[in-house]
Design a protein around this motif. Structure first.
Motif, PDB file in Angstrom:
ATOM      1  N   MET A  52       8.491  67.029  61.054  1.00  0.00           N
ATOM      2  CA  MET A  52       7.318  66.999  60.174  1.00  0.00           C
ATOM      3  C   MET A  52       7.406  65.826  59.210  1.00  0.00           C
ATOM      4  O   MET A  52       8.467  65.542  58.659  1.00  0.00           O
ATOM      5  CB  MET A  52       7.235  68.311  59.362  1.00  0.00           C
ATOM      6  CG  MET A  52       6.023  68.383  58.447  1.00  0.00           C
ATOM      7  SD  MET A  52       5.989  69.906  57.474  1.00  0.00           S
ATOM      8  CE  MET A  52       7.388  69.628  56.354  1.00  0.00           C
ATOM      9  N   LYS A  53       6.294  65.131  59.041  1.00  0.00           N
ATOM     10  CA  LYS A  53       6.242  64.022  58.106  1.00  0.00           C
ATOM     11  C   LYS A  53       6.483  64.519  56.687  1.00  0.00           C
ATOM     12  O   LYS A  53       5.908  65.517  56.256  1.00  0.00           O
ATOM     13  CB  LYS A  53       4.871  63.336  58.204  1.00  0.00           C
ATOM     14  CG  LYS A  53       4.678  62.221  57.195  1.00  0.00           C
ATOM     15  CD  LYS A  53       3.254  61.687  57.275  1.00  0.00           C
ATOM     16  CE  LYS A  53       2.998  60.672  56.150  1.00  0.00           C
ATOM     17  NZ  LYS A  53       1.587  60.222  56.163  1.00  0.00           N
ATOM     18  N   ARG A  54       7.335  63.813  55.955  1.00  0.00           N
ATOM     19  CA  ARG A  54       7.644  64.216  54.589  1.00  0.00           C
ATOM     20  C   ARG A  54       6.510  63.808  53.651  1.00  0.00           C
ATOM     21  O   ARG A  54       6.080  62.643  53.656  1.00  0.00           O
ATOM     22  CB  ARG A  54       8.953  63.570  54.140  1.00  0.00           C
ATOM     23  CG  ARG A  54       9.343  63.926  52.696  1.00  0.00           C
ATOM     24  CD  ARG A  54      10.704  63.382  52.343  1.00  0.00           C
ATOM     25  NE  ARG A  54      11.749  64.002  53.157  1.00  0.00           N
ATOM     26  CZ  ARG A  54      13.032  63.670  53.082  1.00  0.00           C
ATOM     27  NH1 ARG A  54      13.428  62.707  52.256  1.00  0.00           N
ATOM     28  NH2 ARG A  54      13.915  64.278  53.841  1.00  0.00           N
ATOM     29  N   PRO A  55       5.996  64.738  52.828  1.00  0.00           N
ATOM     30  CA  PRO A  55       4.922  64.391  51.885  1.00  0.00           C
ATOM     31  C   PRO A  55       5.387  63.334  50.883  1.00  0.00           C
ATOM     32  O   PRO A  55       6.567  63.273  50.518  1.00  0.00           O
ATOM     33  CB  PRO A  55       4.633  65.718  51.179  1.00  0.00           C
ATOM     34  CG  PRO A  55       5.129  66.770  52.111  1.00  0.00           C
ATOM     35  CD  PRO A  55       6.314  66.167  52.800  1.00  0.00           C
ATOM     36  N   SER A  56       4.453  62.517  50.434  1.00  0.00           N
ATOM     37  CA  SER A  56       4.792  61.484  49.458  1.00  0.00           C
ATOM     38  C   SER A  56       4.801  62.069  48.056  1.00  0.00           C
ATOM     39  O   SER A  56       4.281  63.162  47.800  1.00  0.00           O
ATOM     40  CB  SER A  56       3.758  60.350  49.519  1.00  0.00           C
ATOM     41  OG  SER A  56       2.502  60.785  49.024  1.00  0.00           O
TER      42      SER A  56
END
Length: 298
Positions: free
Chosen positions: A1-5
């Motif tokens: 999963m893409k890590r939130p900024s």
């Protein structure tokens, strides 16, 4: 999963605090459409809905509540870390959020803030006037300012003022031709400006002389939730008011108001700045506390 900024997580936190996309966009300096796009992207990344949105309100979903409960302390700790790292090398900066009564804010404007703002221009002060005593940790405040008697027992309190005297006041125009007020019970024959407490109940006026004590639910047709407004109403001749002396002082000096029952007055211990113990203190709060300790007691 893409890590939130960082920006996505901060956006969620501000929306949760403001309960409004429009207000959160103003705080963040973004367009509302851009903020909405950011949140939709984060929700898509996480695979959950964080907010329930209608044309009139914004509320957190159960998943949103879970995220904010864990996220807020982490963001606060990161802000503190970055501030600590840079504080020794340059002008300290940061945001200091304080919940306070309007009386406390008035006191700060006279005593602490002129010095603090001049000496620490990089620190932004966000004062939120709240009549109701709130959980400052749960609502994201660094500190609160209240009557010493109202400070939660698990908090560290730093006195901001000496004893706070309460006075009964009225205008000469109101008193003219009316029965004299020489005893607290005489108040019950007058038109009074009643005060509503944050919880909704009316405040009972308190008097003490030696061993005698009175708590009066005074009569009156006007109820207000602000001491400053009560003073204004008293100056206008609308009735008798019971307020902290500092609110009435300018009008007492010009004799637009006079005090009554001076032998029956009581005093609070005063006003204090308070904040949680057993946690890392942000640089901005530590510097503010130092300025409070050095300021003269009003």
């Amino acid at each position: 999963m893409k890590r939130p900024s960082w920006n996505e997580l901060l956006a969620v936190k501000i929306i949760a605090e403001q309960r409004s996309f429009s207000r959160a966009a103003d705080v963040l300096g973004l367009k509302r459409s851009s903020l909405s796009h950011t949140v939709k992207g984060l929700e898509a990344t996480l695979g959950v809905q964080l907010f329930l949105r209608t044309t009139r309100s914004v509320a957190l979903t159960e998943a949103g509540e879970m995220l904010i409960a864990r996220l807020s302390p982490l963001l606060a700790e990161m802000d503190e870390l970055l501030n600590d790292v840079t504080a020794s090398a340059q002008q300290p900066y940061g945001l200091l959020r304080i919940s306070a009564s309007d009386a406390a804010i008035s006191l700060l404007l006279e005593t602490v803030l002129p010095t603090f703002i001049q000496q620490k221009p990089g620190i932004e002060i966000d004062l939120v006037a709240q009549g109701q005593l709130v959980d400052i940790v749960a609502q994201g405040f660094d500190a609160g300012i209240r009557l010493i008697e109202d400070v939660p027992k698990d908090m560290i309190a730093i006195p901001l003022s000496g004893p706070l005297r309460f006075v009964t006041v009225a205008s000469p125009a109101y008193l003219a031709g009316r029965p004299k007020i020489q005893h607290p019970q005489d108040i019950m024959q007058h038109t009074c400006l009643r005060q509503r407490l944050p919880g909704g109940k009316r405040y009972h006026w308190e008097y003490q002389q030696h061993e005698q004590q009175f708590e009066l639910d005074v009569p009156g047709s006007l109820t207000l939730d602000s001491s400053a407004l009560m003073v204004e109403a008293a100056v206008a001749g609308l009735g008798v008011a019971y307020v902290p002396e500092r609110y009435a002082q300018p009008w007492l000096k010009t004799q637009r108001l006079v005090t009554l029952l001076d032998d029956w007055t009581i005093a609070s211990q005063g006003i204090a700045l308070y904040f949680p113990q057993n946690r890392h203190m942000p640089v901005a709060l530590r510097l503010f506390v130092d300025t409070v300790k050095a300021a003269p007691r009003a």
